[in-house]
Design a protein around this motif. Structure first.
Motif, PDB file in Angstrom:
ATOM      1  N   MET A 263       0.835  -1.205   0.000  1.00  0.00           N
ATOM      2  CA  MET A 263       0.000   0.000   0.000  1.00  0.00           C
ATOM      3  C   MET A 263       0.869   1.254   0.000  1.00  0.00           C
ATOM      4  SD  MET A 263      -3.295  -0.662  -0.051  1.00  0.00           S
ATOM      5  CE  MET A 263      -4.109   0.719   0.773  1.00  0.00           C
ATOM      6  N   LEU A 264       1.935   1.230   0.791  1.00  0.00           N
ATOM      7  CA  LEU A 264       2.835   2.386   0.839  1.00  0.00           C
ATOM      8  C   LEU A 264       3.539   2.580  -0.508  1.00  0.00           C
ATOM      9  CD1 LEU A 264       4.462   1.905   4.366  1.00  0.00           C
ATOM     10  CD2 LEU A 264       2.745   3.602   3.703  1.00  0.00           C
ATOM     11  N   THR A 265       4.025   1.470  -1.073  1.00  0.00           N
ATOM     12  CA  THR A 265       4.705   1.550  -2.367  1.00  0.00           C
ATOM     13  C   THR A 265       3.748   2.025  -3.450  1.00  0.00           C
ATOM     14  OG1 THR A 265       6.149  -0.281  -1.718  1.00  0.00           O
ATOM     15  CG2 THR A 265       6.049   0.263  -4.070  1.00  0.00           C
ATOM     16  N   GLY A 266       2.526   1.467  -3.439  1.00  0.00           N
ATOM     17  CA  GLY A 266       1.531   1.871  -4.423  1.00  0.00           C
ATOM     18  C   GLY A 266       1.160   3.331  -4.294  1.00  0.00           C
ATOM     19  N   GLY A 267       1.030   3.802  -3.054  1.00  0.00           N
ATOM     20  CA  GLY A 267       0.691   5.210  -2.837  1.00  0.00           C
ATOM     21  C   GLY A 267       1.784   6.135  -3.348  1.00  0.00           C
ATOM     22  N   ALA A 268       3.036   5.753  -3.088  1.00  0.00           N
ATOM     23  CA  ALA A 268       4.161   6.571  -3.557  1.00  0.00           C
ATOM     24  C   ALA A 268       4.228   6.579  -5.087  1.00  0.00           C
ATOM     25  CB  ALA A 268       5.467   6.043  -2.975  1.00  0.00           C
ATOM     26  N   SER A 269       4.030   5.413  -5.698  1.00  0.00           N
ATOM     27  CA  SER A 269       4.073   5.312  -7.159  1.00  0.00           C
ATOM     28  C   SER A 269       2.947   6.121  -7.796  1.00  0.00           C
ATOM     29  CB  SER A 269       3.970   3.848  -7.593  1.00  0.00           C
ATOM     30  OG  SER A 269       5.050   3.091  -7.090  1.00  0.00           O
ATOM     31  N   ALA A 270       1.758   6.019  -7.199  1.00  0.00           N
ATOM     32  CA  ALA A 270       0.613   6.763  -7.718  1.00  0.00           C
ATOM     33  C   ALA A 270       0.844   8.265  -7.601  1.00  0.00           C
ATOM     34  CB  ALA A 270      -0.658   6.356  -6.969  1.00  0.00           C
ATOM     35  N   GLY A 271       1.442   8.683  -6.477  1.00  0.00           N
ATOM     36  CA  GLY A 271       1.710  10.106  -6.287  1.00  0.00           C
ATOM     37  C   GLY A 271       2.674  10.654  -7.321  1.00  0.00           C
ATOM     38  N   LEU A 272       3.721   9.886  -7.611  1.00  0.00           N
ATOM     39  CA  LEU A 272       4.683  10.321  -8.623  1.00  0.00           C
ATOM     40  C   LEU A 272       4.035  10.384 -10.005  1.00  0.00           C
ATOM     41  CD1 LEU A 272       7.850   8.320  -7.500  1.00  0.00           C
ATOM     42  CD2 LEU A 272       7.503  10.791  -7.354  1.00  0.00           C
ATOM     43  N   ALA A 273       3.216   9.377 -10.326  1.00  0.00           N
ATOM     44  CA  ALA A 273       2.550   9.356 -11.630  1.00  0.00           C
ATOM     45  C   ALA A 273       1.577  10.523 -11.759  1.00  0.00           C
ATOM     46  CB  ALA A 273       1.810   8.029 -11.809  1.00  0.00           C
ATOM     47  N   PHE A 274       0.868  10.832 -10.686  1.00  0.00           N
ATOM     48  CA  PHE A 274      -0.099  11.938 -10.711  1.00  0.00           C
ATOM     49  C   PHE A 274       0.623  13.266 -10.912  1.00  0.00           C
ATOM     50  CE2 PHE A 274      -2.694  15.207  -8.618  1.00  0.00           C
ATOM     51  CZ  PHE A 274      -3.889  15.039  -9.284  1.00  0.00           C
ATOM     52  N   ALA A 275       1.740  13.444 -10.175  1.00  0.00           N
ATOM     53  CA  ALA A 275       2.505  14.680 -10.309  1.00  0.00           C
ATOM     54  C   ALA A 275       3.042  14.838 -11.727  1.00  0.00           C
ATOM     55  CB  ALA A 275       3.653  14.702  -9.301  1.00  0.00           C
ATOM     56  N   GLY A 276       3.571  13.740 -12.289  1.00  0.00           N
ATOM     57  CA  GLY A 276       4.067  13.790 -13.654  1.00  0.00           C
ATOM     58  C   GLY A 276       2.962  14.077 -14.653  1.00  0.00           C
TER      59      GLY A 276
END
Length: 307
Positions: A263-276
């Motif tokens: 969940m933590l990894t997914g949240g971090a990955s999603a955040g980076l993708a959203f920012a990009g």
């Protein structure tokens, strides 16, 4: 280890060590002797000591003579494995050193392509692992057996294993960089990034180029960029969840602990993708504004020419 060794996985010092075939064979032979002589001698000494102990304590307790056989078998097997690993390593380096530059070139291209392919397939694996991870977390409330089955599925690294036919081949040994080198990881990352962009939708930067045609296309670019952002965010989040859960399980964590890590990894990955994606949307918006400005300029020119 120097930069070049880190980058390629090839260490010139290591090649010098293993270049002498006779020396390698001598070391391996000595290792085999240790198993055949010292280990077996120690085994017999222990058995003799146990027999003497039993003679003294026969009315109190009797220790089986072969009680330590399994231990000595394991020691002998581990010693033998050291020799096998050393011989295999030497064979790999010798095969690399003796291959022609044509073989090295073709093998290097193959290594790069297969690592890119592994990266592409790893995205499918991560997305599938993400779905199964959620199923296992929810289903585990009812059935621990079901959760265990999900864990076994998630822990499999099939995106890598499917290419073992190449990684373990003699031809792969001629590659200028090894399977576990930084260059190999970079090739895998290229494939992974491309697959995630495809899974998430059109690259936001590409969406901005749609504004070059007309004002309608400029508006479409904004819509595509926005949908691409959410698609990429969802794909990155689900893939990160699967990847993080797999890493947690392989490190020995319980299912729920591994799922939490996912969940933590997914949240971090999603955040980076959203920012990009938001950066891409900004680029698309700028492209649409420029296209609209060009349309206004053309209208002014047409009006001025008519008057």
């Amino acid at each position: 280890m120097g930069f070049w060794s880190w980058l390629t996985g090839r260490d010139e010092r290591e090649q010098d060590v293993y270049a002498n075939k006779d020396q390698v064979e001598t070391v391996v032979a000595n290792i085999k002797k240790i198993k055949a002589n010292e280990v077996e001698s120690a085994r017999e000494s222990i058995k003799t000591a146990i027999r003497e102990l039993n003679d003294v304590c026969q009315y109190a307790a009797v220790v089986p003579v072969d009680v330590y056989d399994t231990l000595f078998d394991n020691i002998g097997e581990n010693i033998e494995n050291i020799g096998v690993m050393l011989q295999d390593k030497a064979n790999d380096i010798i095969a690399y050193s003796e291959s022609s530059w044509l073989e090295k070139g073709l093998s290097t291209i193959g290594m790069g392509l297969f690592k890119v392919g592994e990266g592409i397939l790893s995205v499918a694996e991560d997305l599938g692992d993400g779905v199964v991870s959620v199923a296992g977390f929810v289903g585990g409330i009812v059935s621990k057996d079901f959760q265990e089955s999900c864990a076994n599925f998630v822990k499999k690294e099939w995106s890598h294993d499917v290419f073992n036919f190449y990684y373990e081949s003699d031809f792969a040994k001629a590659s200028l960089f090894t399977e576990d080198s930084a260059l190999a990881a970079g090739c895998k990352l290229v494939g992974k990034a491309g697959a995630y962009l495809y899974a998430g939708g059109v690259l936001a930067g590409q969406a901005g180029t749609l504004g070059l045609g007309s004002t309608k296309l400029g508006g479409a670019a904004l819509k595509v960029a926005s949908s691409s952002t959410w698609g990429a965010t969802a794909a990155a989040g689900l893939g990160g969840l699967g990847s993080g859960t797999e890493t947690g399980l392989l490190s020995g964590k319980t299912y729920n602990q591994a799922f939490g890590q996912g969940m933590l990894t997914g949240g971090a990955s999603a955040g980076l993708a959203f920012a990009g994606g938001k950066v891409g949307e900004k680029l698309a918006k700028n492209a649409a504004i420029k296209e609209a400005s060009r349309a206004v300029d053309k209208a002014d020119e047409a009006f001025n020419s008519a008057t």
